[in-house]
Write a protein that holds these residues in place. Structure first.
Motif, PDB file in Angstrom:
ATOM      1  N   GLN A 170       0.806  -1.213   0.000  1.00 21.36           N
ATOM      2  CA  GLN A 170       0.000   0.000   0.000  1.00 21.36           C
ATOM      3  C   GLN A 170       0.842   1.268   0.000  1.00 21.36           C
ATOM      4  O   GLN A 170       0.300   2.374   0.090  1.00 21.36           O
ATOM      5  CB  GLN A 170      -0.922   0.025   1.232  1.00 21.36           C
ATOM      6  CG  GLN A 170      -0.196   0.257   2.558  1.00 21.36           C
ATOM      7  CD  GLN A 170      -1.149   0.391   3.728  1.00 21.36           C
ATOM      8  OE1 GLN A 170      -1.720  -0.600   4.174  1.00 21.36           O
ATOM      9  NE2 GLN A 170      -1.306   1.599   4.231  1.00 21.36           N
ATOM     10  N   ALA A 171       2.152   1.144  -0.140  1.00 24.92           N
ATOM     11  CA  ALA A 171       3.015   2.322  -0.031  1.00 24.92           C
ATOM     12  C   ALA A 171       2.658   3.395  -1.051  1.00 24.92           C
ATOM     13  O   ALA A 171       2.812   4.590  -0.795  1.00 24.92           O
ATOM     14  CB  ALA A 171       4.486   1.924  -0.179  1.00 24.92           C
ATOM     15  N   PHE A 172       2.142   2.990  -2.196  1.00 16.82           N
ATOM     16  CA  PHE A 172       1.804   3.948  -3.259  1.00 16.82           C
ATOM     17  C   PHE A 172       0.476   4.651  -3.012  1.00 16.82           C
ATOM     18  O   PHE A 172       0.139   5.611  -3.709  1.00 16.82           O
ATOM     19  CB  PHE A 172       1.701   3.208  -4.603  1.00 16.82           C
ATOM     20  CG  PHE A 172       0.457   2.361  -4.725  1.00 16.82           C
ATOM     21  CD1 PHE A 172      -0.654   2.847  -5.397  1.00 16.82           C
ATOM     22  CD2 PHE A 172       0.380   1.102  -4.146  1.00 16.82           C
ATOM     23  CE1 PHE A 172      -1.805   2.089  -5.501  1.00 16.82           C
ATOM     24  CE2 PHE A 172      -0.763   0.335  -4.233  1.00 16.82           C
ATOM     25  CZ  PHE A 172      -1.864   0.833  -4.917  1.00 16.82           C
ATOM     26  N   LEU A 173      -0.290   4.206  -2.030  1.00 19.76           N
ATOM     27  CA  LEU A 173      -1.709   4.546  -1.932  1.00 19.76           C
ATOM     28  C   LEU A 173      -1.946   5.916  -1.294  1.00 19.76           C
ATOM     29  O   LEU A 173      -2.346   6.024  -0.138  1.00 19.76           O
ATOM     30  CB  LEU A 173      -2.435   3.453  -1.147  1.00 19.76           C
ATOM     31  CG  LEU A 173      -3.945   3.334  -1.354  1.00 19.76           C
ATOM     32  CD1 LEU A 173      -4.281   3.031  -2.796  1.00 19.76           C
ATOM     33  CD2 LEU A 173      -4.513   2.252  -0.438  1.00 19.76           C
ATOM     34  N   THR A 174      -1.720   6.959  -2.084  1.00 22.61           N
ATOM     35  CA  THR A 174      -2.096   8.317  -1.688  1.00 22.61           C
ATOM     36  C   THR A 174      -2.942   8.926  -2.803  1.00 22.61           C
ATOM     37  O   THR A 174      -2.893   8.478  -3.955  1.00 22.61           O
ATOM     38  CB  THR A 174      -0.866   9.213  -1.442  1.00 22.61           C
ATOM     39  OG1 THR A 174      -0.171   9.426  -2.686  1.00 22.61           O
ATOM     40  CG2 THR A 174       0.085   8.594  -0.426  1.00 22.61           C
ATOM     41  N   ARG A 175      -3.695   9.941  -2.470  1.00 25.51           N
ATOM     42  CA  ARG A 175      -4.544  10.590  -3.478  1.00 25.51           C
ATOM     43  C   ARG A 175      -3.707  11.136  -4.629  1.00 25.51           C
ATOM     44  O   ARG A 175      -4.098  11.041  -5.802  1.00 25.51           O
ATOM     45  CB  ARG A 175      -5.352  11.706  -2.830  1.00 25.51           C
ATOM     46  CG  ARG A 175      -6.469  11.209  -1.914  1.00 25.51           C
ATOM     47  CD  ARG A 175      -7.348  12.348  -1.443  1.00 25.51           C
ATOM     48  NE  ARG A 175      -6.649  13.259  -0.554  1.00 25.51           N
ATOM     49  CZ  ARG A 175      -6.579  13.115   0.767  1.00 25.51           C
ATOM     50  NH1 ARG A 175      -7.167  12.073   1.342  1.00 25.51           N
ATOM     51  NH2 ARG A 175      -5.940  13.988   1.514  1.00 25.51           N
ATOM     52  N   GLU A 176      -2.548  11.714  -4.276  1.00 22.81           N
ATOM     53  CA  GLU A 176      -1.687  12.293  -5.306  1.00 22.81           C
ATOM     54  C   GLU A 176      -1.173  11.204  -6.257  1.00 22.81           C
ATOM     55  O   GLU A 176      -1.191  11.367  -7.485  1.00 22.81           O
ATOM     56  CB  GLU A 176      -0.521  13.030  -4.666  1.00 22.81           C
ATOM     57  CG  GLU A 176      -0.911  14.268  -3.878  1.00 22.81           C
ATOM     58  CD  GLU A 176      -1.424  13.970  -2.479  1.00 22.81           C
ATOM     59  OE1 GLU A 176      -1.801  14.938  -1.785  1.00 22.81           O
ATOM     60  OE2 GLU A 176      -1.476  12.781  -2.075  1.00 22.81           O
ATOM     61  N   ALA A 177      -0.720  10.092  -5.682  1.00 24.28           N
ATOM     62  CA  ALA A 177      -0.193   9.014  -6.518  1.00 24.28           C
ATOM     63  C   ALA A 177      -1.277   8.414  -7.403  1.00 24.28           C
ATOM     64  O   ALA A 177      -1.053   8.150  -8.587  1.00 24.28           O
ATOM     65  CB  ALA A 177       0.429   7.936  -5.635  1.00 24.28           C
ATOM     66  N   LEU A 178      -2.458   8.198  -6.849  1.00 25.44           N
ATOM     67  CA  LEU A 178      -3.539   7.601  -7.633  1.00 25.44           C
ATOM     68  C   LEU A 178      -3.944   8.505  -8.793  1.00 25.44           C
ATOM     69  O   LEU A 178      -4.224   8.018  -9.896  1.00 25.44           O
ATOM     70  CB  LEU A 178      -4.743   7.332  -6.736  1.00 25.44           C
ATOM     71  CG  LEU A 178      -4.569   6.217  -5.699  1.00 25.44           C
ATOM     72  CD1 LEU A 178      -5.774   6.160  -4.779  1.00 25.44           C
ATOM     73  CD2 LEU A 178      -4.334   4.872  -6.363  1.00 25.44           C
ATOM     74  N   GLY A 179      -3.967   9.807  -8.561  1.00 23.02           N
ATOM     75  CA  GLY A 179      -4.277  10.738  -9.642  1.00 23.02           C
ATOM     76  C   GLY A 179      -3.233  10.700 -10.734  1.00 23.02           C
ATOM     77  O   GLY A 179      -3.563  10.693 -11.928  1.00 23.02           O
ATOM     78  N   ASN A 180      -1.961  10.649 -10.336  1.00 23.71           N
ATOM     79  CA  ASN A 180      -0.885  10.590 -11.328  1.00 23.71           C
ATOM     80  C   ASN A 180      -0.902   9.275 -12.103  1.00 23.71           C
ATOM     81  O   ASN A 180      -0.657   9.254 -13.319  1.00 23.71           O
ATOM     82  CB  ASN A 180       0.467  10.773 -10.638  1.00 23.71           C
ATOM     83  CG  ASN A 180       0.675  12.170 -10.108  1.00 23.71           C
ATOM     84  OD1 ASN A 180       0.076  13.127 -10.596  1.00 23.71           O
ATOM     85  ND2 ASN A 180       1.502  12.308  -9.091  1.00 23.71           N
ATOM     86  N   ILE A 181      -1.201   8.182 -11.405  1.00 24.74           N
ATOM     87  CA  ILE A 181      -1.283   6.880 -12.076  1.00 24.74           C
ATOM     88  C   ILE A 181      -2.391   6.891 -13.123  1.00 24.74           C
ATOM     89  O   ILE A 181      -2.200   6.446 -14.262  1.00 24.74           O
ATOM     90  CB  ILE A 181      -1.524   5.756 -11.042  1.00 24.74           C
ATOM     91  CG1 ILE A 181      -0.257   5.521 -10.206  1.00 24.74           C
ATOM     92  CG2 ILE A 181      -1.956   4.464 -11.734  1.00 24.74           C
ATOM     93  CD1 ILE A 181      -0.477   4.602  -9.025  1.00 24.74           C
TER      94      ILE A 181
END
Length: 331
Positions: free
Chosen positions: A296-307
């Protein structure tokens, strides 16, 4: 364009699906991993979108090609699950998300370290039951400690800077030393000297054929007695059997992992009712000196938007232009 999206989770429905639909694409969502057994579900789609534990080796790629799939978008940065040469032979074009939020991964590594060190997970469990004793909750100050960072790409750089902010002495190992980190006070060493000197080691390097079980029994033995190991990179970087033995002997004082070498088919699912089928991981999770999170290390709002944004851009470019070279193109 229909896009078969495998390993779909709640956050994909919230972030990725609206982005695909806004671009005029029709997502077909599957909670299952992409494997040789599930590849037939891509029939009728023009592209496939996959995640970190989906299988993109020869038999799966053959199956996708037989259904007319020529474009694959990975909504992650790592691609050790992809047979690059086989994809090239089949003419399948693949792109990834090379960097979505290095800070998200680095900050999660810090959270794991601080939780494991100060035992806040154990304290939380106690106090919610009304037990306010301090027995066996002693940690250590990070200031003045030596922290080794293995891999100083974007994530490793972010983690190293945070550790410098804590007042740590930071060592690093990478075939390509970063001049900015060196100017900030980071010292680059070969891996073995770094391990010998580091009370904390954090892994942030990619998974390649050459570094499978990079941290093995011999290298764990180099660590100062009671050192802490943090892995938010790839599970197979660590020989888990060797790590378990080092924990048992006390050579390893703590092990925090967001990734696990046998996580495919295990993570991103709820085993609370049926019981965890992986006995080794179940044993590790019973230990007070081990902390596990489920990738879950990637699981931030910013990261999800960029993905979501990069995945849509990759799909659009590869679908419309066979010669397109998006930033994350692999094949």
């Amino acid at each position: 364009m229909q896009v078969a999206v495998f390993s779909t989770q709640q956050h994909d429905r919230e972030c990725l699906v609206p982005a695909l639909e806004a671009a005029g694409m029709t997502p077909r969502l599957f909670t299952e991993r992409l494997t040789a057994e599930t590849a037939h579900q891509a029939a009728g789609a023009r592209a496939v979108c996959v995640f970190t534990n989906d299988d993109l080796h020869g038999p799966v790629l053959d199956a996708l090609a037989s259904h007319g799939i020529q474009v694959i978008a990975l909504r992650c940065s790592g691609y050790d699950n992809l047979d690059v040469e086989h994809a090239q032979r089949l003419g399948i074009r693949v792109a990834r998300v090379p960097a979505y939020s290095p800070n998200a991964i680095a900050e999660h590594a810090v959270a794991l370290l601080m939780t494991l060190n100060r035992k806040t997970h154990r304290a939380w469990d106690r106090t919610r039951r009304g037990d306010f004793r301090l027995d066996h909750l002693t940690g250590f100050d990070l200031v003045g400690r030596t922290v080794g960072v293995v891999g100083t790409g974007r994530i490793g750089q972010a983690f190293a800077r945070i550790m410098l902010g804590f007042g740590c002495r930071v060592l690093a190992h990478d075939p390509y030393p970063n001049a900015d980190l060196q100017a900030a006070g980071v010292t680059y060493l070969e891996l073995e000297p770094l391990l010998e000197a580091s009370q904390v080691v954090s892994l942030s390097c990619p998974m390649t054929r050459d570094n499978h079980h990079l941290i093995n029994a011999e290298r764990l033995a180099l660590l100062p007695h009671g050192a802490v190991l943090i892995n938010t990179a790839r599970g197979a970087l660590v020989d888990t059997d060797a790590a378990e033995a080092a924990l048992e002997s006390g050579q390893l004082g703590g092990f925090a992992l967001d990734v696990y070498e046998d996580e495919a088919g295990l993570f991103f699912r709820d085993w609370s009712l049926s019981g965890l089928p992986d006995r080794r991981l179940a044993r590790l999770m019973q230990r007070d000196d081990v902390l596990v999170t489920g990738h879950q290390a990637f699981l931030t709002r910013e990261a999800l938007g960029n993905i979501a944004d990069t995945t849509v851009a990759n799909l659009t470019a590869l679908y419309r232009d066979p010669e397109a070279q998006p930033e994350g193109r692999i094949v």
